[in-house]
Design a protein around this motif. Structure first.
Motif, short mmCIF file in Angstrom:
data_model
loop_
_atom_site.label_atom_id
_atom_site.label_comp_id
_atom_site.label_asym_id
_atom_site.label_seq_id
_atom_site.Cartn_x
_atom_site.Cartn_y
_atom_site.Cartn_z
N LYS A 173 0.81 -1.22 0.00
CA LYS A 173 0.00 0.00 0.00
C LYS A 173 0.84 1.28 0.00
CE LYS A 173 -4.03 -2.17 2.10
NZ LYS A 173 -5.03 -2.14 3.20
N TYR A 174 2.15 1.13 0.08
CA TYR A 174 3.04 2.29 0.05
C TYR A 174 4.07 2.05 -1.05
CZ TYR A 174 0.82 3.32 4.47
OH TYR A 174 -0.12 3.58 5.44
N GLU A 227 1.48 4.88 -5.83
CA GLU A 227 0.30 5.38 -5.14
C GLU A 227 0.17 6.89 -5.34
OE1 GLU A 227 -2.02 3.78 -3.50
OE2 GLU A 227 -1.15 1.78 -3.47
N ARG A 272 -0.37 8.08 0.43
CA ARG A 272 0.32 6.78 0.38
C ARG A 272 1.42 6.73 -0.67
NH1 ARG A 272 -4.52 2.52 0.60
NH2 ARG A 272 -3.49 1.88 -1.32
N LEU A 319 4.89 6.92 -1.90
CA LEU A 319 6.08 6.67 -1.08
C LEU A 319 6.88 7.95 -0.82
CD1 LEU A 319 7.95 4.60 0.32
CD2 LEU A 319 9.17 4.42 -1.85
N TYR A 341 4.94 10.24 1.45
CA TYR A 341 4.86 9.61 2.77
C TYR A 341 6.17 9.82 3.55
CZ TYR A 341 4.03 5.93 6.25
OH TYR A 341 3.85 5.23 7.42
N GLY A 356 3.57 0.40 6.14
CA GLY A 356 4.02 1.78 6.22
C GLY A 356 4.92 2.07 7.42
#
Length: 535
Positions: A211-212, A216, A220, A222, A225, A278
């Motif tokens: 999910k990362y 994305e 989310r 990367l 994030y 994450g």
């Protein structure tokens, strides 16, 4: 008043949107940050141009106009001061002034080839390059009917050591924006793992999706994030890796500038992000876990070696005299040693010599660097020699990797057809590069290579590994392969098969089934024992 506030509010909102999109590090050593500051200043001036123009040139009352002009002059000090600071910082970061500091970025240890690089089991030799791995991954993905309509193979191929063997791994990516919208709740369901020695391709499905990732959007994504959690970190590279349990991670190398404002690029640590949950941890470079294989990218390591090789006697010598100046050759590859991935490249004279004076190995996790003084052919020359052996087939050679075959430094290459598939293998002796062996399998190639070395007076047998056996010949057959005659024997009381190359052991021509014979041989992994002497 409201008319003046509207452009200011609009400017702040646009600046915030630009930061959210471009994600520059808030770091004085980052050129991206300086470019971003310049850009937002220009954007701010454009948005507020009319307000500025009216305040400076159109206000009717001269006292107010004069005050506005004074304010603008003071504000101009900021961009002018930044420009001067940038230029001075760039100059003081240059190798022209700081040559000795650049030369010390890398510590190089001179080492012994045969001691450090042990003979490799040919079943563990990586035979695929990144292009071939990508083609195999695409082919495997095409067979996954339930996934191929939604996902694609990403370009994040990374060579690592996984459970003692070299593999390449890469995650899937969403096919397009619509497919991201429909699948984002579950994430990316799998990653691809390619065995570099067997060419086996596995689509590893995950219980919980990735999910990362760079694929994305919004929070989310990367890069976004990581940036919001590490606003000052200058991220140089992002690699996809898996730990020994197969859990996927992103390894973000954090760079530092160690010379002046912008010079002396080095790695000071890594941000490790669990691609599924994450969870994130920052490690200083000395504390990076051993399962992580790549923190230093090959381009940075080679750049630092070139500084080391060319700036030993100062910058001017690297341009004019060029005494004792060395540089890396064109290209690089990876080899696995002691569960680490090392970058390999040759070393040649800066004067453009057509041969190597040695080669270096550089650890992708620790930056440990070892130099081996072994003169011989350049990698490009070895590639040409291998391609010349199969020029009628039109195969292209991959960039070689370095092997130890009978304590001889050896280039190993794969030969690919027009479709990018590996068809044959080649071994080229680095010091005696007229010795070129070709084979349909790695084992066959090694066998031909050892025979060629023996024919050129190179001892390929480790006396400590030689075994002896005596008995009566129960079976004896001759075979011609590649223009050479081989005899294959079996002795009474033994199930082993022994191979004798006639040109090296002419005494076998006097033997026949029923004769007694004594053999000295080396046990081979394929079960056919190579005879090195007979009586």
């Amino acid at each position: 008043m409201k008319k003046r506030l509207i452009p200011i509010i609009l400017t702040v909102l646009i600046w915030a949107g630009m930061y959210y999109y471009y994600l520059p590090p808030l770091n004085i050593h980052s050129r991206d940050s300086w470019v971003f500051i310049l850009t937002i200043l220009v954007v701010g001036i454009i948005i507020n141009f009319w307000t500025i123009f009216r305040a400076v040139f159109l206000d009717r009352t001269s006292p107010e106009r004069a005050a506005n002009r004074k304010i603008m002059k003071k504000l101009l000090i900021v961009p002018v001061g930044l420009a001067i600071f940038y230029v001075v910082g760039t100059l003081l970061s240059s190798p022209i002034i700081r040559a000795s500091a650049y030369n010390r970025l890398l510590t190089v240890e001179t080492s012994d080839f045969a001691t450090d690089i042990h003979e490799v089991d040919y079943n563990k030799i990586p035979i695929l390059d990144s292009d071939s791995a990508a083609k195999l991954a695409e082919r495997e993905m095409g067979s996954m009917v339930d996934m191929v309509s939604q996902y694609e193979v990403s370009s994040y191929f990374n060579q690592i050591n996984y459970q003692g063997k070299p593999v390449r791994v890469t995650p899937l990516r969403y096919g397009d924006l619509i497919k991201w919208i429909t699948n984002r709740n579950t994430g990316l369901p799998a990653y691809i793992q390619i065995d570099m020695t067997t060419q086996n391709v596995d689509l590893v499905k995950l219980q919980q999706g990735i999910k990362y990732s760079p694929f994305e959007h919004f929070g989310r994504n990367l890069y976004r994030y990581v940036r919001f959690r590490y606003p000052n970190a200058m991220i140089r590279t992002t690699n996809f890796e898996i730990d020994e349990s197969g859990v996927p991670y992103w390894v973000c190398a954090v760079q530092d500038k160690t010379i002046g404002l912008f010079g002396g690029t080095d790695i000071k640590g890594a941000i490790v992000v669990n691609a599924v949950t994450g969870e994130h941890v920052y490690y200083d470079i000395a504390d990076v876990p051993r399962w992580i294989d790549k923190v230093y990218d090959a381009n940075l390591l080679i750049e630092q070696y070139d500084y080391y090789g060319t700036l030993k006697k100062g910058y001017l010598n690297s341009i004019f005299g060029q005494r004792e100046c060395l540089k890396s050759t064109e290209g690089y590859n990876y080899i696995a040693l002691d569960d680490d991935v090392w970058v390999y490249t040759g070393v040649t004279s800066i004067g453009g010599d057509e041969s190597n004076v040695g080669f270096v190995l550089m650890n992708s996790r620790t930056k440990e660097t070892k130099y081996y003084q072994v003169s011989g052919a350049k990698e490009i020359s070895a590639m040409s020699s291998a391609e010349g052996q199969v020029q009628h087939l039109g195969y292209n050679a991959t960039f070689p990797i370095l092997l130890n075959i009978a304590n001889e430094p050896t280039y190993f290459l794969s030969l690919k057809d027009a479709a990018g598939l590996v068809k044959k293998y080649a071994m080229v002796n680095i010091q005696k590069y007229q010795i070129v062996a070709i084979g349909d399998t790695v084992a066959e190639c090694e066998k031909v290579y050892r025979n060629l070395m023996t024919g050129n007076g190179i001892n390929t047998i480790d006396s400590g590994k030689a075994l002896k056996i005596s008995g009566t010949i129960t079976m004896m057959k001759d075979i011609v392969a590649d223009g050479n005659t081989y005899y294959y024997l079996m002795l009474d009381g033994s199930e082993q098969l022994f191979e004798i190359e006639v040109k090296n052991q002419l005494g076998i021509l006097k033997k026949q089934a029923g004769d007694t014979i004594s053999l000295e041989y080396v046990a081979e992994p394929n079960g056919v024992n190579a005879v090195i002497d007979l009586k």
